[in-house]
Write a protein that holds these residues in place. Structure first.
Motif, PDB file in Angstrom:
ATOM      1  N   LYS A   1     107.616  17.267  73.288  1.00  0.00           N
ATOM      2  CA  LYS A   1     106.691  17.048  72.179  1.00  0.00           C
ATOM      3  C   LYS A   1     107.337  17.379  70.836  1.00  0.00           C
ATOM      4  O   LYS A   1     107.113  16.670  69.848  1.00  0.00           O
ATOM      5  N   ILE A   2     108.096  18.461  70.779  1.00  0.00           N
ATOM      6  CA  ILE A   2     108.648  18.945  69.515  1.00  0.00           C
ATOM      7  C   ILE A   2     110.117  18.558  69.418  1.00  0.00           C
ATOM      8  O   ILE A   2     110.951  19.032  70.197  1.00  0.00           O
ATOM      9  N   ALA A   3     110.433  17.706  68.462  1.00  0.00           N
ATOM     10  CA  ALA A   3     111.819  17.275  68.248  1.00  0.00           C
ATOM     11  C   ALA A   3     112.556  18.314  67.414  1.00  0.00           C
ATOM     12  O   ALA A   3     111.948  19.043  66.622  1.00  0.00           O
TER      13      ALA A   3
ATOM     14  N   GLN B   1     109.652  10.732  71.865  1.00  0.00           N
ATOM     15  CA  GLN B   1     109.631  10.148  70.516  1.00  0.00           C
ATOM     16  C   GLN B   1     108.210  10.232  69.955  1.00  0.00           C
ATOM     17  O   GLN B   1     107.544   9.230  69.690  1.00  0.00           O
ATOM     18  N   THR B   2     107.764  11.472  69.765  1.00  0.00           N
ATOM     19  CA  THR B   2     106.446  11.715  69.220  1.00  0.00           C
ATOM     20  C   THR B   2     106.479  11.639  67.699  1.00  0.00           C
ATOM     21  O   THR B   2     107.547  11.639  67.078  1.00  0.00           O
ATOM     22  N   LEU B   3     105.309  11.592  67.096  1.00  0.00           N
ATOM     23  CA  LEU B   3     105.190  11.602  65.640  1.00  0.00           C
ATOM     24  C   LEU B   3     104.566  12.928  65.237  1.00  0.00           C
ATOM     25  O   LEU B   3     103.417  13.212  65.572  1.00  0.00           O
ATOM     26  N   ARG B   4     105.369  13.758  64.579  1.00  0.00           N
ATOM     27  CA  ARG B   4     104.932  15.093  64.173  1.00  0.00           C
ATOM     28  C   ARG B   4     104.432  15.914  65.363  1.00  0.00           C
ATOM     29  O   ARG B   4     103.461  16.661  65.278  1.00  0.00           O
ATOM     30  N   GLY B   5     105.106  15.760  66.509  1.00  0.00           N
ATOM     31  CA  GLY B   5     104.789  16.561  67.679  1.00  0.00           C
ATOM     32  C   GLY B   5     103.598  16.101  68.474  1.00  0.00           C
ATOM     33  O   GLY B   5     103.183  16.774  69.426  1.00  0.00           O
TER      34      GLY B   5
END
Length: 784
Positions: free
Chosen positions: A673-675, A167-171
């Motif tokens: 990292k990348i959703a 659950q990253t923010l903008r990767g």
């Protein structure tokens, strides 16, 4: 000469008469909720004179002559007002003025620049989840990770577990705070910082996107700041009682849970307070087919406690002291154990059994914050001082990856002081601004040990001195320029230690670890910058551009625990400096609000996991991430509205370090990292005054960037393809009377059978889990 002599008394008399006719208007500008509205413009129709309210909303307007005037008051994001006021000669007239929001960016934000300002003054992307949106999402699911996934474009998907892996923010990794107190553990990120407070104690959530130069270690992707509840003004005692129950809709046996919460608030003379408590017990969680979900890191059969208190004392109109304490605890006591699945065909599930080790979860997260504020301490300079302490401890599931088995924990103790000053200034009628500057002092001790005392990552003691400064200048009322810098001076002490003996995931043998490593001190010094420009005159198009940097010592603990060198000084411990470039806009077109942004994030060093001989290591190649977000909200009718958002993120690694990202050696960044692309949408309807209805959608798009391992034909960690799925939820709120209301929420309304995003990219048998089936949540609320 004689004429001058005769004329002089007449001139003096006229001057004295004019002076005697002078009048003064004094007052303050406030919002409709009673909050102070700083820097509003006060002008007089047909005259060149005017004034600007100060940071407290107070203003003084001096007029050459008494009389009746039309006074106009305006502020960005609010409806202007005109009032006819009669001013008496040689007297001061008191008049307070209230402005109401115009539905366009009237909210304030404090996290972007460490000071209170409107969204129109910030040249970057911000999402604010207000009290109303929080209540709606909480009525569907009380898990804050779910709430933010549904409400914040650019934030990754919830894992439906106690952690926020992926659950990253903008990767990028995100810095989580509670009233500015850091909750994240960037020295050893355990992925449990988002779920560090219960929503019942939160008034609003401010999400600042992109690298952040003035908040220090760990904010590569931005920050999430939980702003806690404040007292209800003007009432000695008010409160809210909530009781509720929840259960699965299919095969509901053992799935029932319940919750109870109480909030008390009030103010008396110079004292105000808020006290709240929340307890929740969840039942078993099942998938859409009624099969028990894997209990490892699960949300089922969990007890949750949250106790919160805040007390403030207004010493006088300019000085105030406030004390806040929050306790959060969550522990699982399950009657199920994990039965591994078989990726990608069979899900991991829970079966009856006795769980080994200690109860999993976060036994405690203590936060104490003492805040002192002084307005106009010197001239137009305001002072804010925060002294804080955080003590965090979390326990993970039992595993056989350690020799003889074991259970990992992460502990973190933080002590810090934040000194923040803000000086406002004006240069004529067309230039105004303020300078925010200060110093952060932080000591963070973080370690990862097993419950039996074995050391996995030794205790790292970080001392950080970080001065910063941020200048904001507004030209001609509508052009806002910001620029700032932060200096990171960090020293981390690492003791001598021995790496733990663990399993090689490739061979299944306990051949890893047992390495003696000599400790030492790791020093970092870095200067990071930010700059931005926003133009906000045109309601239908308010563009901005920005550049910002961040600094982080990310996952040092993971580097230490997998060390193959004999001394810390030989390890690859360089910090990450991320660069974020962004362009975006906000628009209001009649009843439609739009916002959009495009961004690029680069860094010479990444912090991506990679499997080497069956063990996790940190890859340090350059990375580049890009993406865009767009959101719209429409007020179709007075009682009907709709909205949607779409987020796209992608990123690659420059494996051969030649500055290019399209060579055959280069690779995509892993799924942790990348959703995948995220689409959200909602429709709200109010058929009668007492009833509010809402249906919303969350769709995860597909992301398939990797090939399976050539030797085994299997996908490895982070490379599993993500398949698209869509989940709907429902919420209703019926107001029985002025005090009582009933809320009904259904998560996964149509009982969709799907695998979570996290389980798909994880591509491991033990982590291949489904999402929860349809789950209903009923609450009764009484306000007094």
């Amino acid at each position: 000469m004689r004429s001058i002599i005769f004329l002089a008394p007449a001139l003096i008399g006229m001057a004295l008469t004019a002076s005697a006719q002078q009048a003064v208007l004094k007052g303050s500008v406030k919002t409709e909720t009673g909050d102070q509205l700083p820097f509003a413009n006060i002008s007089v129709a047909g005259a060149k004179t005017g004034a600007v309210a100060d940071r407290t909303g107070a203003f003084i307007l001096k007029l050459a002559q008494a009389g009746t005037y039309k006074i106009k008051v305006t502020s960005v994001g609010y409806k202007g007002t005109e009032q006819t006021i009669t001013l008496l000669p040689n007297d001061t007239t008191r008049q307070d003025i209230t402005l109401t929001g115009n539905g366009d960016l009237q909210e304030f934000v404090v996290s972007a620049s460490r000071k209170r300002e409107t969204l129109d003054e910030v040249p970057s992307s911000i999402t604010i989840v207000g009290a109303k949106d929080l209540a709606i999402q909480q009525g569907i699911s009380n898990n804050i990770s779910n709430i933010l996934a549904n409400a914040v474009p650019g934030l990754g998907f919830s894992s439906n577990t106690t952690g926020n892996a992926g659950q990253t923010l903008r990767g990028r990794e995100v810095l989580v705070m509670i009233d500015g107190v850091p909750q994240s553990t960037p020295l050893r990120n355990g992925g449990r910082d988002i779920r560090s407070i219960d929503p019942s104690a939160i008034e609003r959530v401010e999400v600042i996107k992109g690298a952040t130069a003035i908040y220090g270690n760990g904010s590569d992707g931005g920050l999430i700041n939980y702003i806690t509840k404040k007292a209800t003004p003007g009432q000695p005692l008010s409160g809210q009682t909530t009781i509720g129950a929840n259960t699965q809709l299919k095969n509901a046996q053992h799935t029932g849970g319940w919750q109870v919460g109480q909030l008390l608030s009030g103010s008396y003379k110079k004292i105000d307070y808020v006290v709240s408590g929340h307890y929740e017990q969840t039942g078993v969680y099942k998938d859409a087919k009624g099969v028990v979900l894997s209990p490892d890191y699960g949300l089922g059969e969990t007890q949750l406690w949250n106790a919160y208190a805040k007390a403030g004392y207004s010493i006088n109109t300019n000085n105030r002291v406030e004390v806040m304490y929050n306790f959060f605890g969550s522990q699982q006591r399950s009657d199920y154990i994990l039965k591994k699945g078989r990726y990608p065909d069979t899900a991991a599930i829970g079966v009856f059994g006795t769980r080994p080790g200690d109860p999993e979860g976060t036994p405690y997260n203590h936060n104490v914050n003492v805040h002192y504020s002084s307005q106009k301490i010197i001239g137009n300079t305001d002072l804010d001082v925060n002294v804080y302490y955080q003590q965090f401890y979390t326990v993970f599931s039992w595993g056989d990856s350690f020799k003889d088995g074991g259970q990992s924990t992460i502990s973190s103790d933080k002590k810090g002081v934040r000194i923040n000053l803000s000086s406002s200034f004006r240069a004529g009628n067309n230039i105004a601004g303020d300078l925010v500057y200060g110093l952060d002092i932080l000591n963070d001790k973080t370690a990862q040990k097993l419950t039996d005392g074995r050391i996995w990552a030794p205790e790292m003691s970080m001392r950080n001195l970080a001065p910063y400064a941020q200048l904001k200048t507004t030209f001609f009322k509508h052009l806002v320029f910001k620029a700032g810098a932060g200096y990171e001076n960090i020293s981390i002490d690492v003791p001598d230690y021995t790496t733990i003996i663990s399993m090689n995931n490739k061979t299944g043998l306990y051949t890893e670890g047992g390495k003696n490593v000599k400790g030492g001190t790791i020093d970092y010094n870095a200067l990071v910058f930010n700059a931005g420009l926003r133009y906000n005159e045109l309601k239908y198009f308010k563009p901005f551009i920005s550049y910002s940097q961040s600094f982080s010592v990310n996952e040092l603990g993971r580097t230490l625990r997998s060390a193959n060198e004999s001394t810390v000084s030989l390890l690859k411990t360089k910090a990450i400096i991320a660069n974020n470039y962004e362009a975006g806009f906000n628009s209001t077109l009649g009843r439609i609000d739009l916002e959009g942004s495009y961004y690029i994030s680069t860094s010479k060093l990444g912090a991506n996991y990679t499997l080497v001989e069956g063990r996790f290591e940190i890859a340090r190649e350059p990375i580049k991430i890009h993406g865009f977000e767009i959101a719209a909200d429409a007020r179709i009718l007075k009682n009907l509205g709709a909205g949607a958002s779409y987020s796209y993120i992608e990123g690659k690694i420059d494996a051969n370090k030649n500055g290019q990202y399209n060579d055959k050696e280069d690779a995509y960044i892993l799924g942790d990292k990348i959703a995948p692309p995220k689409l959200t949408a909602y429709i709200r309807y109010q058929p009668v005054k007492q009833l509010n209805l809402r249906i919303q959608m969350l769709q995860a798009g597909a992301r398939d960037r990797f090939a399976p391992d050539a030797a085994t034909g299997l996908y490895t960690y982070g490379k599993g393809p993500v398949k698209q799925f869509t989940v709907f939820s429902f919420f209703s709120d019926y107001n029985i009377d002025g005090h009582s209301s009933v809320q009904l929420g259904v998560d996964n309304l149509f009982n969709k059978d799907y695998y979570t995003v996290t389980s798909q990219w994880n591509a491991r048998n033990e982590n291949f889990i489904k999402g929860s089936g349809a789950r209903v949540n009923i609450n009764y609320t009484y306000k007094f």
